[in-house]
Write an enzyme that holds these catalytic residues in place. Sequence first.
Site, PDB file in Angstrom:
ATOM      1  N   LYS A 174      12.136   5.627 -12.351  1.00 36.43           N
ATOM      2  CA  LYS A 174      10.697   5.399 -12.184  1.00 36.43           C
ATOM      3  C   LYS A 174       9.940   6.552 -12.844  1.00 36.43           C
ATOM      4  O   LYS A 174      10.179   7.729 -12.533  1.00 36.43           O
ATOM      5  CB  LYS A 174      10.391   5.319 -10.692  1.00 36.43           C
ATOM      6  CG  LYS A 174       9.122   4.595 -10.326  1.00 36.43           C
ATOM      7  CD  LYS A 174       9.076   4.401  -8.814  1.00 36.43           C
ATOM      8  CE  LYS A 174       7.783   3.813  -8.343  1.00 36.43           C
ATOM      9  NZ  LYS A 174       7.655   3.905  -6.865  1.00 36.43           N
TER      10      LYS A 174
HETATM   11  O1  G3P Z   1       4.934   1.607  -4.449  1.00 36.82           O
HETATM   12  C1  G3P Z   1       3.855   2.495  -4.472  1.00 36.82           C
HETATM   13  C2  G3P Z   1       3.330   2.646  -3.106  1.00 36.82           C
HETATM   14  O2  G3P Z   1       4.254   3.349  -2.327  1.00 36.82           O
HETATM   15  C3  G3P Z   1       2.006   3.259  -2.976  1.00 36.82           C
HETATM   16  O3  G3P Z   1       1.482   2.717  -1.837  1.00 36.82           O
HETATM   17  O4  G3P Z   1       0.055   2.606   0.130  1.00 36.82           O
HETATM   18  O5  G3P Z   1       0.636   4.832  -0.900  1.00 36.82           O
HETATM   19  O6  G3P Z   1      -0.936   3.289  -2.057  1.00 36.82           O
HETATM   20  P1  G3P Z   1       0.232   3.408  -1.129  1.00 36.82           P
END
Ligand code: G3P
Length: 214
Positions: free
Chosen positions: A83
Amino acid sequence: MQLYIDTANLDEIKAAHDFGVLDGVTTNPTLIAKEKIDYSTRLAEICRVVSGPVSAEVIATDTKAMLAEGKRLASIAPNIVVKLPSTVDGLRACKAFSDQGIKTNMTLCFQSLQAWMVAKAGAFLVSPFIGRLDDIGEDGMNLIRDIRRVYDNYGYKTLVLAASVRHSNHLLQCALAGADVATCPFKVIQDCMKHPLTDQGIERFLADYKKAFG
Ligand code: G3P
């Protein structure tokens, strides 16, 4: 639509895997920091549970260091996907990895042109972040729709992985918009099979049956 779980927590991964419909896992530095465990150790543990793609994110920010770190991560298990951030350095690393047959997930994608560029560089997955666009007053789902359209116009093979999914309606909208994959927290996966009328229906069926047959 494929379903990935977005966590580095092994118990959640095992529980979601046990549902029988889990296709892969995504992790990131924030998620691994919560677990307070060595990243490589945890990735190896995850890959013993899940045979589908497991995204492992680099910490490096320049191409050379990304290539070294990504190679090390990819050596942990055959299903590791490296990634990388959707930056110019990440783009160069993406191209180098795809030339070597190493799969990449291009993360932190916030505009369709980033998705177009990483598809040209041979990315396996692109991760548009829906929730974080919603957070700043935009409609994150528009990004999924636009990327879908760009990829379909030209036949790019990169898979659209909807990320930063915060609730089950996001998940439904991703499926309607044609995302190839959605990654979400365990709670959102659990919510997919919940409805109060399902629970009430079961209760009523059981009560009626008991009344008639004891
Ligand atoms: O896959 C990316 C994710 O983990 C980000 O999520 O909720 O931190 O914006 P968030």
